[in-house]
Motif scaffolding. Structure first.
Motif, short mmCIF file in Angstrom:
data_model
loop_
_atom_site.label_atom_id
_atom_site.label_comp_id
_atom_site.label_asym_id
_atom_site.label_seq_id
_atom_site.Cartn_x
_atom_site.Cartn_y
_atom_site.Cartn_z
N LEU A 105 0.86 -1.18 0.00
CA LEU A 105 0.00 0.00 0.00
C LEU A 105 0.90 1.23 0.00
CD1 LEU A 105 -2.90 1.08 0.17
CD2 LEU A 105 -2.68 1.00 2.66
N GLU A 106 0.72 2.09 -1.02
CA GLU A 106 1.55 3.29 -1.15
C GLU A 106 0.68 4.50 -1.43
OE1 GLU A 106 4.24 2.59 -4.37
OE2 GLU A 106 5.45 1.18 -3.23
N GLN A 107 1.10 5.64 -0.90
CA GLN A 107 0.41 6.89 -1.19
C GLN A 107 0.99 7.49 -2.46
OE1 GLN A 107 0.55 9.93 1.86
NE2 GLN A 107 -1.36 10.79 1.14
N ASP A 108 0.12 8.02 -3.33
CA ASP A 108 0.63 8.64 -4.55
C ASP A 108 0.85 10.14 -4.35
OD1 ASP A 108 -1.85 9.95 -4.86
OD2 ASP A 108 -2.63 8.42 -6.21
N VAL A 120 -6.73 1.64 -7.09
CA VAL A 120 -6.54 3.00 -6.62
C VAL A 120 -7.69 3.36 -5.69
CG1 VAL A 120 -6.34 5.41 -7.31
CG2 VAL A 120 -5.32 3.64 -8.72
N HIS A 121 -7.34 3.95 -4.54
CA HIS A 121 -8.34 4.36 -3.54
C HIS A 121 -8.15 5.84 -3.23
CE1 HIS A 121 -9.64 0.25 -2.57
NE2 HIS A 121 -8.41 -0.06 -2.92
N ILE A 122 -9.24 6.54 -3.02
CA ILE A 122 -9.18 7.97 -2.73
C ILE A 122 -8.77 8.24 -1.29
CG2 ILE A 122 -10.53 10.12 -2.71
CD1 ILE A 122 -10.04 8.93 -5.51
N THR A 123 -9.30 7.46 -0.37
CA THR A 123 -9.01 7.71 1.04
C THR A 123 -8.14 6.61 1.64
OG1 THR A 123 -10.94 6.50 1.87
CG2 THR A 123 -11.26 8.83 1.32
N HIS A 124 -7.42 6.98 2.69
CA HIS A 124 -6.58 6.01 3.39
C HIS A 124 -7.42 4.91 4.03
CE1 HIS A 124 -4.15 4.51 6.82
NE2 HIS A 124 -3.23 4.47 5.88
N TRP A 154 -4.29 6.63 -2.71
CA TRP A 154 -3.58 5.44 -2.26
C TRP A 154 -3.69 4.35 -3.31
CZ3 TRP A 154 -0.82 5.34 2.25
CH2 TRP A 154 -0.97 6.45 3.07
N THR A 155 -2.60 3.63 -3.54
CA THR A 155 -2.58 2.54 -4.50
C THR A 155 -2.24 1.24 -3.77
OG1 THR A 155 -1.82 4.06 -6.21
CG2 THR A 155 -1.61 1.71 -6.67
N LEU A 156 -3.05 0.23 -4.01
CA LEU A 156 -2.85 -1.10 -3.44
C LEU A 156 -2.35 -2.01 -4.56
CD1 LEU A 156 -3.29 -3.08 -1.03
CD2 LEU A 156 -5.53 -3.56 -2.03
N TYR A 157 -1.16 -2.59 -4.37
CA TYR A 157 -0.59 -3.53 -5.33
C TYR A 157 -0.66 -4.92 -4.74
CZ TYR A 157 1.56 0.66 -7.31
OH TYR A 157 1.78 1.90 -7.85
N ARG A 158 -1.10 -5.88 -5.58
CA ARG A 158 -1.14 -7.29 -5.17
C ARG A 158 -0.36 -8.10 -6.19
NH1 ARG A 158 -6.84 -8.99 -5.13
NH2 ARG A 158 -7.11 -7.27 -6.57
N GLU A 159 0.78 -8.60 -5.79
CA GLU A 159 1.62 -9.41 -6.66
C GLU A 159 1.57 -10.85 -6.17
OE1 GLU A 159 6.33 -9.92 -7.83
OE2 GLU A 159 5.69 -8.14 -6.75
N SER A 160 1.44 -11.79 -7.09
CA SER A 160 1.40 -13.19 -6.69
C SER A 160 2.01 -14.05 -7.77
CB SER A 160 -0.05 -13.64 -6.41
OG SER A 160 -0.83 -13.51 -7.58
N GLY A 161 2.48 -15.21 -7.36
CA GLY A 161 3.06 -16.14 -8.31
C GLY A 161 3.83 -17.24 -7.61
N VAL A 162 4.69 -17.88 -8.39
CA VAL A 162 5.56 -18.94 -7.88
C VAL A 162 6.95 -18.34 -7.74
CG1 VAL A 162 6.56 -21.19 -8.37
CG2 VAL A 162 4.20 -20.72 -8.99
N GLN A 163 7.58 -18.58 -6.60
CA GLN A 163 8.91 -18.04 -6.35
C GLN A 163 9.85 -18.41 -7.48
OE1 GLN A 163 9.28 -16.28 -3.46
NE2 GLN A 163 11.25 -15.61 -4.20
N GLY A 164 10.46 -17.41 -8.12
CA GLY A 164 11.39 -17.65 -9.22
C GLY A 164 10.71 -17.88 -10.55
N GLY A 165 9.39 -17.77 -10.61
CA GLY A 165 8.64 -18.01 -11.85
C GLY A 165 7.83 -16.80 -12.26
#
Length: 87
Positions: free
Chosen positions: A23-26, A50-54, A31-42
């Motif tokens: 979660l990062e403030q622009d 994007v969200h307007i409020t915290h 506020w921007t929420l990033y969700r990264e997923s996968g297989v380690q090393g793949g």
């Protein structure tokens, strides 16, 4: 704030699956929420919300975290507000 989670592979020769939620403030106060997923090393997948409020961003962060916990992911690393993820 950031949280990194993994599951143990069912077979010892497989790489573990992971989820990283950030979660990062622009620059404009949103506020921007990033969700990264996968297989380690793949291959990995990255989704962004994007969200307007915290408060709405924090609620989305907690909802994403809780959904992964229910799927069996374990917290490996967390950084940021301790009260936000309570782990």
């Amino acid at each position: 704030m950031r949280i990194y989670m993994q599951t143990l592979p069912e077979v010892a020769t497989e790489a573990p699956r992971y989820v990283q939620i950030t979660l990062e403030q622009d620059l404009f106060g949103g506020w921007t929420l990033y969700r990264e997923s996968g297989v380690q090393g793949g291959k990995a997948s990255l989704k962004r919300e994007v969200h307007i409020t915290h408060d709405s961003a924090l609620a989305a962060f907690e909802k994403a975290r809780d959904a992964q916990l229910k799927k069996g992911f374990k917290v490996m690393f967390s950084q940021g507000q301790e009260s936000a993820h309570g782990r």
